[in-house]
Design a protein around this motif. Structure first.
Motif, PDB file in Angstrom:
ATOM      1  N   ARG A  32     -64.354  74.320 125.001  1.00  0.00           N
ATOM      2  CA  ARG A  32     -62.995  74.869 125.186  1.00  0.00           C
ATOM      3  C   ARG A  32     -62.449  74.447 126.539  1.00  0.00           C
ATOM      4  O   ARG A  32     -63.199  74.125 127.467  1.00  0.00           O
ATOM      5  CB  ARG A  32     -62.991  76.396 125.058  1.00  0.00           C
ATOM      6  N   THR A  59     -64.470  67.809 113.170  1.00  0.00           N
ATOM      7  CA  THR A  59     -64.993  68.955 113.905  1.00  0.00           C
ATOM      8  C   THR A  59     -65.968  68.454 114.969  1.00  0.00           C
ATOM      9  O   THR A  59     -66.917  67.727 114.650  1.00  0.00           O
ATOM     10  CB  THR A  59     -65.749  69.905 112.952  1.00  0.00           C
ATOM     11  N   ILE A  60     -65.711  68.857 116.211  1.00  0.00           N
ATOM     12  CA  ILE A  60     -66.623  68.463 117.279  1.00  0.00           C
ATOM     13  C   ILE A  60     -67.854  69.370 117.214  1.00  0.00           C
ATOM     14  O   ILE A  60     -67.719  70.592 117.139  1.00  0.00           O
ATOM     15  CB  ILE A  60     -65.908  68.546 118.652  1.00  0.00           C
ATOM     16  N   GLN A 106     -67.368  62.117 110.035  1.00  0.00           N
ATOM     17  CA  GLN A 106     -67.852  63.375 110.611  1.00  0.00           C
ATOM     18  C   GLN A 106     -69.334  63.247 110.979  1.00  0.00           C
ATOM     19  O   GLN A 106     -69.756  63.669 112.046  1.00  0.00           O
ATOM     20  CB  GLN A 106     -67.640  64.526 109.615  1.00  0.00           C
ATOM     21  N   TRP A 118     -72.102  62.579 119.402  1.00  0.00           N
ATOM     22  CA  TRP A 118     -71.468  63.442 120.417  1.00  0.00           C
ATOM     23  C   TRP A 118     -72.287  63.510 121.709  1.00  0.00           C
ATOM     24  O   TRP A 118     -71.761  63.367 122.817  1.00  0.00           O
ATOM     25  CB  TRP A 118     -71.225  64.844 119.840  1.00  0.00           C
ATOM     26  N   GLY A 177     -58.690  65.906 111.765  1.00  0.00           N
ATOM     27  CA  GLY A 177     -59.475  66.767 110.882  1.00  0.00           C
ATOM     28  C   GLY A 177     -60.967  66.738 111.110  1.00  0.00           C
ATOM     29  O   GLY A 177     -61.736  67.186 110.259  1.00  0.00           O
ATOM     30  N   VAL A 185     -60.343  64.891 122.892  1.00  0.00           N
ATOM     31  CA  VAL A 185     -60.593  66.066 122.056  1.00  0.00           C
ATOM     32  C   VAL A 185     -59.399  66.361 121.143  1.00  0.00           C
ATOM     33  O   VAL A 185     -59.578  66.536 119.931  1.00  0.00           O
ATOM     34  CB  VAL A 185     -61.002  67.295 122.912  1.00  0.00           C
ATOM     35  N   PRO A 186     -58.171  66.377 121.678  1.00  0.00           N
ATOM     36  CA  PRO A 186     -57.037  66.652 120.782  1.00  0.00           C
ATOM     37  C   PRO A 186     -56.905  65.630 119.652  1.00  0.00           C
ATOM     38  O   PRO A 186     -56.572  65.976 118.526  1.00  0.00           O
ATOM     39  CB  PRO A 186     -55.817  66.578 121.714  1.00  0.00           C
ATOM     40  N   ARG A 187     -57.189  64.371 119.958  1.00  0.00           N
ATOM     41  CA  ARG A 187     -57.059  63.333 118.922  1.00  0.00           C
ATOM     42  C   ARG A 187     -58.138  63.485 117.853  1.00  0.00           C
ATOM     43  O   ARG A 187     -57.880  63.305 116.671  1.00  0.00           O
ATOM     44  CB  ARG A 187     -57.190  61.935 119.563  1.00  0.00           C
ATOM     45  N   ILE A 188     -59.351  63.802 118.309  1.00  0.00           N
ATOM     46  CA  ILE A 188     -60.458  63.971 117.354  1.00  0.00           C
ATOM     47  C   ILE A 188     -60.115  65.104 116.393  1.00  0.00           C
ATOM     48  O   ILE A 188     -60.250  64.975 115.174  1.00  0.00           O
ATOM     49  CB  ILE A 188     -61.776  64.276 118.109  1.00  0.00           C
ATOM     50  N   LYS A 189     -59.622  66.211 116.960  1.00  0.00           N
ATOM     51  CA  LYS A 189     -59.293  67.364 116.120  1.00  0.00           C
ATOM     52  C   LYS A 189     -58.102  67.068 115.213  1.00  0.00           C
ATOM     53  O   LYS A 189     -58.052  67.520 114.074  1.00  0.00           O
ATOM     54  CB  LYS A 189     -58.980  68.578 116.998  1.00  0.00           C
ATOM     55  N   SER A 190     -57.161  66.290 115.733  1.00  0.00           N
ATOM     56  CA  SER A 190     -55.921  66.058 114.978  1.00  0.00           C
ATOM     57  C   SER A 190     -56.165  65.347 113.655  1.00  0.00           C
ATOM     58  O   SER A 190     -55.392  65.478 112.724  1.00  0.00           O
ATOM     59  CB  SER A 190     -54.926  65.246 115.825  1.00  0.00           C
TER      60      SER A 190
END
Lengths: 115, 316, 262
Positions: free
Chosen positions: B261, B254-255, B193, B200, B252, B245-250
């Protein structure tokens, strides 16, 4: 680049297996062919099988220039030198109740004949 | 008008016609000065960036936690040097008619005339950074590089085909490190994280400014005109966000951008603009590690000059 | 001083493993800094191969119940290491995280001497009384031909080039040879190791090495060097400060959590 440079250009070729043809891989810089040959495999063939390697000084390669590359053009009228021009034989052999000795069939003989 | 000028005009028209019909250009072919210079700028920067990019990652080679990770990251950084080799060879063939060679490219780098990619001016502070670089920086690199796989300049396209094949390994190498950490202890999760938080902005910088209005210059227009690449900087960044983005969130994470969005209406990602002033600083070699990395590259190049001198004098 | 293991196989495996591991660790520090980009890539392959060889030995030790390979590689303090002094020496002045001033002449001289010695050992190990050691030697030997050719090429070419290069190589070789006292030594375990026919004796291998490198030394017009008595014997856990520094760096991440998966 003169002959005094460390950076001489070599073209690298390799074959994957003992029966496959040499294929161009890429070019590298080296001061001489002995260094070039110890650079070749690890620079371009780290993850593939290699059976043999050539390094060739680029100066010794005669290629085609942009204009000369026109020489590779040709008409698509040479069926007579292709099996494509003899496809009708399949039908003919069928009349004699024989199969066609096509490429697939003939190359399958590489397994040898019955002993 | 003289005959020469007419000839030049014909050649230009002929060249543009070749580009239009998707023909591929070879090193010895006639090409407009504008095309050659755009290629030299693009490919020498790409090549030198790989060579400079090895430096932040190599910091973690001796420290990689296990034998397997040590071997993996070594192979990965080796590939980066190898990509530099491939790309510099392509650039060297383009500068050869100008009487230049690799030596000149290195000197251009040291003099600040040849820039290296903005992402390699950043510090790597933890093993998490080593993983994140492999996963997301290489992920971003895959997006820009695959975008040029069909480049009109054939030697570049051939080099990129080799490079992109190896990038698949890089991406998986990065994913393996990140997933091990993300599925690990609280400290390991925190390590990823933290790396993401710090990287980022660099990931958004990666694709360059959306237009020349942002930072004053971009070479994207000319490379698209000559079919060296397909998409604009912003299109590439949008593609990156959609894929990652979906993979990063998947897993766990946090961007670090609460405003991020996907806008369904415009089908675009809305994100907090990074501070492009920092980007401009990096472009002037004033990034966090710009000078250190240049110094390291220069020191090792100078310290080894005797080797190149010794063998260039050798007969046979 | 380090402990001596009762099983001479363990003793020898640690010597072989630590040698290849430290040698490859020093190689890994060079990554990105070689005098020539093409060479950087080639050199790294050799380094990876060599770390792979170390891994083979550490796994054999793991199989003998000595602990996990990664722990053996990363966590043993300098006093427990059995590598020769030659492989633990730094690549030059300065640390790799700052501005290292690595010496290519030293890299070439060390690599050539180390790799030729390794070849002589591996050839002898092929007839080891220990089956798994013999099998490992046959496998490792496959990759050695390239390593030898690579380092011999650099070694001979640099010696036979400019006066400056020859001077640098001569100085580097002297530095390397000064550290070779324990290269063929088995330390305090020598009797047990040779009595068990795990590998031939130090003297036999040393003589064979001298014969092996003689043609190459003839081409560079240098007498084949002789190794003196070791000031420290790495095989007995006697090491320089640089080894512990290297261990601290290589284990920096691993030791933060020994139970974690990395």
């Amino acid at each position: 680049m003169g002959n005094e440079s460390f950076y001489q250009e070599f073209e690298v070729f390799s074959r994957r297996t003992k029966t496959s043809p040499f294929q161009h891989q890429f070019s590298l810089l080296a001061p001489n062919e002995d260094i070039a040959i110890v650079m070749a495999q690890e620079n371009f063939m780290r993850r593939e099988p290699v059976a043999d390697i050539w390094v060739v000084k680029r100066d010794n390669i005669r290629g085609l220039n942009q204009e000369e590359r026109q020489m590779v053009e040709r008409l698509d009228n040479k069926d007579y030198r292709l099996t494509k021009g003899y496809g009708y034989l399949r039908k003919k052999w069928r009349q004699y109740e024989q199969g066609m000795f096509d490429e697939k069939e003939i190359l399958s003989w590489a397994g040898g004949q019955k002993k | 008008m003289t005959a020469d000028v007419l000839l030049e005009k014909d050649l230009q028209a002929q060249f543009e016609e070749r580009i239009a019909r998707g023909d591929k250009i070879e090193a010895d072919d006639w090409m407009p000065e504008e095309y050659r210079l755009a290629l030299i700028k693009l490919i020498s920067m790409h090549g030198i960036s790989e060579i400079m990019g090895a430096l932040p990652e190599k910091e973690w080679v001796p420290k990689a936690p296990t034998l397997y990770r040590k071997l993996g990251i070594m192979a990965k950084v080796q590939d980066e040097m190898g990509h530099g080799q491939l790309l510099l060879r392509v650039a060297e063939d383009l500068i050869k008619p100008l009487g230049k060679n690799r030596e000149d490219l290195m000197q251009d780098l040291f003099a600040g005339r040849l820039k290296f990619h903005n992402v390699f001016h950043m510090a790597t502070k933890s093993w998490g950074d080593a993983g994140l670089i492999g996963w997301l920086v290489d992920g971003a690199a895959i997006i820009t590089q695959t975008n040029m796989l069909n480049a009109s300049y054939a030697p570049y396209a051939r080099a990129l085909q080799r490079i992109c094949a190896e990038e698949v390994f890089h991406a998986q190498h990065g994913e393996a490190i990140i997933l091990a950490l993300a599925e690990g202890t609280p400290e390991q999760k925190e390590m990823v994280q933290d790396a993401l938080n710090r990287w980022w902005e660099a990931l958004l910088f990666f694709f360059g400014p959306p237009s020349s209005d942002t930072t004053g210059s971009t070479k994207q227009d000319i490379t698209i005109k000559y079919k060296i690449r397909i998409n604009t900087n912003e299109e590439l960044r949008q593609g990156f966000l959609s894929k990652y983005v979906p993979r990063i969130k998947s897993i766990g994470l946090t961007i670090p951008d609460p405003t991020l969005r996907f806008d369904e209406e415009t089908e675009k990602w809305i994100y907090q603009q990074p501070n492009w002033e920092n980007f401009k600083k990096i472009q002037r070699n004033e990034g966090p590690k710009s000078q250190e990395r240049l110094k390291l590259r220069r020191t090792s190049y100078d310290d080894n000059a005797w080797v190149r001198e010794a063998l260039s004098a050798r007969i046979g | 001083m380090t402990q001596k293991y009762e099983n001479p196989v363990v003793e020898l495996l640690f010597q072989l493993a630590d040698d290849d591991y430290l040698f490859s660790y020093r190689g890994s520090e060079w990554l990105g800094l070689a005098p020539h980009i093409e060479e950087d890539v080639a050199f790294s392959s050799i380094t990876q191969d060599t770390m792979g060889h170390a891994t083979v030995y550490y796994r054999l030790l793991e199989g003998l119940g000595l602990g996990v390979a990664d722990t053996l590689a990363h966590m043993r303090p300098a006093t427990e290491r059995k590598n020769s002094i030659l492989v633990e020496r730094p690549n030059g002045e300065g640390v790799y995280m700052e501005t290292p001033r690595y010496d290519w002449a030293y890299a070439v001289a060390r690599s050539y001497i180390y790799t030729t010695a390794k070849k002589i050992k591996i050839d002898s190990l092929k007839s080891s009384s220990d089956q798994s050691l013999a099998e490992a030697a046959v496998k490792i030997s496959m990759e050695l031909y390239y390593h030898l050719l690579h380092w011999k090429t650099w070694f001979v070419q640099l010696f036979n080039s400019t006066e400056d290069a020859r001077n640098r190589m001569t100085k580097a070789l002297e530095k390397v040879i000064a550290d070779c006292g324990d290269l063929f030594s088995y330390g305090d375990a020598a009797t047990e190791i040779t009595n068990a026919s795990l590998i031939e004796s130090e003297q036999v291998l040393l003589n064979r090495w001298t014969e092996y490198v003689k043609p190459v030394f003839e081409t560079i017009k240098v007498a084949v060097p002789t190794f003196g008595k070791p000031e420290r014997n790495g095989r007995n856990g006697e090491h320089t400060k640089e080894l512990q520094d290297a261990i601290n760096t290589m284990s920096e991440v691993y030791r933060t959590d020994l139970t974690a998966a990395w």
